[in-house]
Design a protein around this motif. Structure first.
Motif, PDB file in Angstrom:
ATOM      1  N   PRO A 151       0.826  -1.211   0.000  1.00 41.53           N
ATOM      2  CA  PRO A 151       0.000   0.000   0.000  1.00 41.53           C
ATOM      3  C   PRO A 151       0.860   1.262   0.000  1.00 41.53           C
ATOM      4  O   PRO A 151       1.800   1.381   0.795  1.00 41.53           O
ATOM      5  N   PHE A 152       0.533   2.192  -0.899  1.00 41.39           N
ATOM      6  CA  PHE A 152       1.253   3.462  -0.959  1.00 41.39           C
ATOM      7  C   PHE A 152       0.641   4.480  -0.003  1.00 41.39           C
ATOM      8  O   PHE A 152       1.350   5.345   0.505  1.00 41.39           O
ATOM      9  N   PHE A 153      -0.655   4.367   0.228  1.00 41.60           N
ATOM     10  CA  PHE A 153      -1.372   5.254   1.149  1.00 41.60           C
ATOM     11  C   PHE A 153      -2.289   4.367   1.991  1.00 41.60           C
ATOM     12  O   PHE A 153      -3.337   3.926   1.520  1.00 41.60           O
ATOM     13  N   TRP A 154      -1.879   4.133   3.235  1.00 40.63           N
ATOM     14  CA  TRP A 154      -2.532   3.107   4.032  1.00 40.63           C
ATOM     15  C   TRP A 154      -3.979   3.445   4.360  1.00 40.63           C
ATOM     16  O   TRP A 154      -4.869   2.596   4.250  1.00 40.63           O
ATOM     17  N   ASN A 186     -10.731   2.320   0.764  1.00 42.49           N
ATOM     18  CA  ASN A 186     -11.190   2.000  -0.597  1.00 42.49           C
ATOM     19  C   ASN A 186     -10.555   0.677  -1.033  1.00 42.49           C
ATOM     20  O   ASN A 186      -9.696   0.652  -1.924  1.00 42.49           O
ATOM     21  N   PRO A 187     -10.937  -0.422  -0.415  1.00 42.70           N
ATOM     22  CA  PRO A 187     -10.208  -1.691  -0.593  1.00 42.70           C
ATOM     23  C   PRO A 187     -10.213  -2.234  -2.014  1.00 42.70           C
ATOM     24  O   PRO A 187      -9.275  -2.929  -2.400  1.00 42.70           O
ATOM     25  N   THR A 188     -11.227  -1.926  -2.796  1.00 47.51           N
ATOM     26  CA  THR A 188     -11.274  -2.469  -4.159  1.00 47.51           C
ATOM     27  C   THR A 188     -10.752  -1.491  -5.206  1.00 47.51           C
ATOM     28  O   THR A 188     -10.715  -1.832  -6.392  1.00 47.51           O
ATOM     29  N   SER A 189     -10.369  -0.287  -4.780  1.00 45.55           N
ATOM     30  CA  SER A 189      -9.913   0.737  -5.726  1.00 45.55           C
ATOM     31  C   SER A 189      -8.399   0.693  -5.860  1.00 45.55           C
ATOM     32  O   SER A 189      -7.678   0.555  -4.866  1.00 45.55           O
ATOM     33  N   PRO A 201      -4.283  -8.343  -9.500  1.00 48.23           N
ATOM     34  CA  PRO A 201      -5.641  -8.543 -10.033  1.00 48.23           C
ATOM     35  C   PRO A 201      -6.606  -9.114  -8.994  1.00 48.23           C
ATOM     36  O   PRO A 201      -6.242  -9.964  -8.174  1.00 48.23           O
ATOM     37  N   GLN A 202      -7.825  -8.601  -9.069  1.00 47.27           N
ATOM     38  CA  GLN A 202      -8.943  -9.126  -8.283  1.00 47.27           C
ATOM     39  C   GLN A 202      -8.623  -9.198  -6.785  1.00 47.27           C
ATOM     40  O   GLN A 202      -8.956 -10.170  -6.101  1.00 47.27           O
ATOM     41  N   TYR A 203      -7.972  -8.164  -6.297  1.00 48.68           N
ATOM     42  CA  TYR A 203      -7.614  -8.143  -4.867  1.00 48.68           C
ATOM     43  C   TYR A 203      -8.295  -6.966  -4.186  1.00 48.68           C
ATOM     44  O   TYR A 203      -8.248  -5.839  -4.676  1.00 48.68           O
ATOM     45  N   ALA A 204      -8.924  -7.227  -3.049  1.00 49.91           N
ATOM     46  CA  ALA A 204      -9.485  -6.194  -2.191  1.00 49.91           C
ATOM     47  C   ALA A 204      -8.592  -6.067  -0.963  1.00 49.91           C
ATOM     48  O   ALA A 204      -8.412  -7.035  -0.215  1.00 49.91           O
ATOM     49  N   MET A 205      -8.036  -4.907  -0.768  1.00 48.94           N
ATOM     50  CA  MET A 205      -7.060  -4.692   0.293  1.00 48.94           C
ATOM     51  C   MET A 205      -7.662  -4.961   1.671  1.00 48.94           C
ATOM     52  O   MET A 205      -8.779  -4.543   1.972  1.00 48.94           O
ATOM     53  N   SER A 206      -6.921  -5.672   2.497  1.00 49.64           N
ATOM     54  CA  SER A 206      -7.296  -5.860   3.898  1.00 49.64           C
ATOM     55  C   SER A 206      -6.032  -5.890   4.739  1.00 49.64           C
ATOM     56  O   SER A 206      -5.017  -6.463   4.314  1.00 49.64           O
TER      57      SER A 206
END
Length: 920
Positions: free
Chosen positions: A579-582, A588-591, A604-609
């Motif tokens: 992550p560049f901006f935590w 915005n996990p899917t953006s 690809p197809q990753y939602a941040m958590s």
């Protein structure tokens, strides 16, 4: 003699023995667990916590339990049956209980004591033991109540044989008690609190004589300690100290506190508070971590041993009495007039209680409002003539001269000034923008930090207009005390390296490695050649088969396995998607993109958590890259290095230490302390450890050149060593530094410089644990005796010049000391140290070492100790003339001598059971 609340205190010359033990009672919120470990009998209100912290469960904490009466707020109140009620205590609105009931005693055993035992309490402070006397008037009935109380206490002792007790009075119960009673406490030996009158009142002489006799008899007949709990206003700290000293003349342990018992009170042993409340406001940056109070305010506070607790001005402030719990309050505002009436009222309360208050930037109260006069502020007209300075403290104009044109900033004067730091005059008008006051001190813009180019703001241009160390010390009225220090161990500056995994797959331009991953260059040209303790991280999304470079994954993972197989390398994760901006990434996990730009790597197809970024990537390293016996120890934060509290929590709950963040990049071209940052930042219940300095990305202008720029980190190392040792030496870089000839050469040059220094190698994880220990270490003073306790990770205290080095023959847990530029360092042998007196010039001691003490013992004829480090040992002993150092029966000869200091060297990284024997 001194008068306290109408009570004459006489410190008589009659024979007496002060008690060796100490007690503390704290019923407020936010229990100061670490500080309470310095007391032999710490009593807390268990309803204020979920239990004793797991790290402290080897110590006996005493949980408050009311046996004789119960308030409706207690969780078991609804279980109290009507037939168990004796009456009502009108003063407190509580129900008096009939302890002759076996059913009530069973309820207490199962619903009160058993849960508290499960929560980690191994002691119980039993209150209201005589409340039955309010409802039972005949002696036979009272005896039944006493027998019922004794039966319950003995039953608890039988159920939990290790349980210990303190009674509040209850002297008459002692003949019937078989459980372990440590002490009997009683309130109001000299001074009481009268709730009906809301006043402190002297105790009648007859009552005091009776209580002292009861204390004496219980000590002689039952061998229990005596504790007196007396009351004084928090603002009367000096009077409370005198009262405690007077109580101690009777052989009674004193504790002087406020009526609510929600402050750290005063005994003969007194905590020196290290926590400081930092309140910020007016910050317009995207996250609060970029507020001036954090960027600039942490360093001068933490360097002086303080532990910041950070709140925004609109948040709820701490409740209860802060005097004794906090060293002070620092309010740093970036806008004027933003303090609410509620905040101002709260601040007035703290001023009344005597908590030191510091205002920075703008006033924390409306200086012309109803509270302004309480802080001594008076308004002045704006100047009509060019102001000039008529008084200037030597600490003003610290990094840049005061401007030729002297703006007044806030047109104010102060009538409560004790030491003016800057006084301006314009015509008949006097202004005071910086001063020390009765309540603390203030420094208002533009006399805090200014840009060298007034119309331009930017990193490296800011300069402190005052010495922040001197200003904060004086404004907070800090006492001279030992300061926990995370830069040093056994007298030597710490040294380690850590690597952010960025660019692991990048192809190198270095001769002989063209077209190969720069990670291979780092392995062969750096890690194999410089066996420095190094924490290496990788980004899972760059190296794994499911990541961005699946065709290179096998090669990259092979290189990573070789790196992690090195003995001097520990593993860390640099997250999954970097992550560049935590904050934005988590919100915005899917953006992939947000207002700040790209948020993370385009997996690809990753939602941040946070769980996947931290725990998931660490599991990947553990399962695929590490040799047997190794585990991932850390997470090194990526991108803006401003992790969310949720990410920090994931790291902690998965056993990972954390580091990275801040920008310590002071250089000779930007020689300003504004570029020396703090050691870390609290985020609610979590804590982010900052990297001691920055990596090559900053020195190469975000990797745009010059690519040899990392050479300048040597300037940072030198400028954070003198005139003060602000930081350890941390060679911090990205994997991609090995991709170019110039950058690789600069890195090697930095390593070569470090090898010529006298340093103490550790891992980054060792350093991170020291920072966490810094936050929890507790310090107390008892006359000329000092008591310090931590977790044992941080082993150095820095002593101000006003404090002598200790008499090592009258110390415990102190291995030695070193006085050398840039500081006076005291070496601790473990998690606790006690010392008193002044330096004994004849006692042998450890003067310095590049390794950790794994054992240390003072003996009548010398020392016994063991050392374990990460490189060949180098250590020195002092005051050893006429002594012999032996290991396994063989005499070790010093490699050199410098005055009275004998230096020893060994190619081994550890030596067990070194024995120093002295004939004198």
């Amino acid at each position: 003699m001194m008068l306290l609340g109408g009570l004459l205190l006489v410190l008589s010359g009659r024979g007496w023995t002060a008690p060796d033990a100490a007690a503390a009672f704290y019923y407020g919120e936010s229990i100061p667990w670490s500080e309470l470990t310095l007391y032999d009998y710490p009593v807390v209100e268990p309803g204020q916590a979920d239990g004793v912290p797991s790290r402290l469960r080897d110590q006996t904490f005493y949980a408050y339990v009311s046996l004789g009466e119960v308030l409706a707020s207690r969780p078991y109140f609804s279980l109290i049956q009507p037939e168990w009620k004796l009456g009502v205590n009108a003063n407190w609105g509580s129900i008096l209980l009939d302890q002759s009931s076996p059913e009530l005693r069973e309820l207490f055993l199962e619903q009160v004591f058993a849960p508290l035992w499960k929560q980690g309490y191994r002691g119980f402070f039993l209150d209201t033991l005589d409340s039955y006397q309010l409802a039972v008037t005949d002696e036979a009935g009272r005896q039944v109540q006493r027998e019922g109380l004794a039966a319950l206490i003995n039953a608890v002792g039988t159920r939990f044989p290790e349980a210990r007790f303190i009674f509040n009075r209850g002297f008459e119960l002692m003949p019937m008690i078989s459980a372990q009673v440590d002490a009997i406490a009683a309130e109001s030996l000299y001074q009481s609190w009268q709730p009906d009158k809301q006043a402190y009142q002297a105790v009648p002489e007859a009552d005091r004589v009776w209580l002292l006799e009861a204390f004496r008899k219980s000590r002689e007949d039952y061998g229990v300690e005596s504790i007196a709990i007396d009351y004084a206003a928090p603002s009367q700290r000096d009077e409370a100290r005198a009262l405690a000293a007077n109580i101690a003349t009777h052989g009674v342990i004193p504790w002087i506190t406020n009526p609510a018992i929600d402050s750290i009170g005063v005994g003969v042993r007194e905590i020196l508070p290290r926590r400081v409340l930092v309140v910020h406001g007016g910050n317009e940056e995207r996250v609060w971590e970029l507020a001036d109070a954090v960027r600039y305010g942490l360093m001068p506070l933490q360097f002086q041993g303080l532990v910041p607790e950070i709140k925004e001005i609109d948040e709820p402030m701490p409740t209860g009495q802060l005097r004794g719990r906090y060293a002070g309050i620092v309010i740093w505002l970036e806008k004027d007039g933003i303090a609410s009436p509620d905040f101002e009222d709260w601040l007035v309360t703290q001023r009344t209680a005597g908590v030191p208050i510091v205002m920075v930037g703008y006033p924390a109260v409306d200086p012309l409002g109803p509270n302004g006069g309480i802080f001594g502020f008076q308004g002045r007209n704006n100047p009509r003539e060019l102001p000039k300075a008529i008084s200037q403290h030597e600490a003003m104009g610290f990094e840049a001269p005061l401007p030729a044109y002297m703006p007044v900033g806030e047109p104010l004067y102060n009538t409560q000034v004790t030491t003016p730091w800057l006084e301006l005059v314009s015509g008949a008008q006097h202004y005071m923008p910086v001063a020390m006051t009765e309540w603390g001190g203030y420094a208002f813009n533009p006399y805090v930090i200014r840009s060298t180019l007034p119309a331009v703001q930017g990193q490296g241009l800011e300069r402190w207009m005052l010495n922040p160390l001197t200003f904060m010390r004086d404004a907070l009225k800090l006492p001279d005390m030992p300061i926990p220090d995370v830069t040093t161990e056994n007298g030597k500056r710490l040294f380690f390296a850590h690597v952010d995994g960025d660019g692991f797959p990048s192809l190198a331009e270095v001769k002989g490695y063209q077209g190969q991953p720069d990670a291979l260059v780092m392995l062969e040209e750096v890690l194999k050649k410089y066996r420095v303790p190094t924490t290496v991280s990788i980004i899972e999304g760059e190296t794994s088969p499911q990541g961005l470079y699946p065709k290179m994954s096998a090669q990259l993972e092979h290189i990573a396995r070789q790196i992690f197989a090195l003995e001097h390398v520990e593993a860390a994760t640099h997250t999954y998607s970097h992550p560049f901006f935590w904050y934005d990434s988590q919100e915005n996990p899917t953006s992939l993109y947000g207002e700040e730009g790209q948020l993370r790597l385009p997996i690809p197809q990753y939602a941040m958590s946070p769980e996947r970024e931290v725990a998931g990537s660490a599991a990947y390293i553990d399962n695929r890259l590490l040799p047997p016996g190794k585990k991932t120890r850390m997470v090194l934060w990526s991108g803006d290095t401003i992790p969310t509290p949720e990410a920090l929590k994931v790291a902690r709950e998965n056993g990972l230490l954390n580091m990275n963040g801040s920008d310590t990049v002071i250089t000779r071209s930007a020689p300003t302390w504004t570029l020396i940052k703090g050691i870390g930042v609290p985020k609610g219940d979590e804590y982010q450890v900052y990297a001691p300095n920055q990596n090559e990305n900053i020195y190469t202008h975000e990797w745009t050149g010059p690519f040899y720029g990392f050479n300048r980190v040597i300037e940072t190392f030198e400028l954070t060593e003198t005139p003060h040792r602000f930081k350890p030496v941390d060679i911090y870089y990205h994997t991609y530094i090995a991709s170019k000839n110039a950058s690789l050469a600069s890195l090697i040059n930095v390593y070569e410089w470090a090898q010529k220094q006298d340093l103490h190698p550790v891992f980054a994880s060792d350093y991170a644990r020291k920072v966490l220990d810094f936050n929890d270490m507790a310090i107390a003073r008892e006359g000329d005796r000092w008591i310090v306790k931590g977790s044992g990770e941080l082993r150095t205290l820095r002593l101000p010049s006003s404090l002598p080095f200790p008499d090592l023959n009258r110390s415990e847990g102190v291995a030695g000391y070193r006085e050398d530029k840039p500081g006076r360092y005291l070496h601790l042998a473990g998690d606790k140290a006690i010392w008193q007196g002044e330096e004994n010039p004849g006692a042998p001691y450890l003067q310095q070492a590049n390794a950790r003490l794994t054992s240390f013992q003072q003996l009548p004829d010398g020392l016994r100790f063991s050392l374990q480090g990460y490189e060949g040992l180098s250590f020195a002993l002092a005051n050893v003339s006429g002594c012999q150092l032996r290991h396994n029966g063989k005499i070790l000869s010093p490699s050199r001598r410098s005055g009275g200091v004998y230096h020893y060297r060994s190619a081994r990284h550890g030596l067990e059971e070194l024995r120093l024997q002295c004939s004198h």
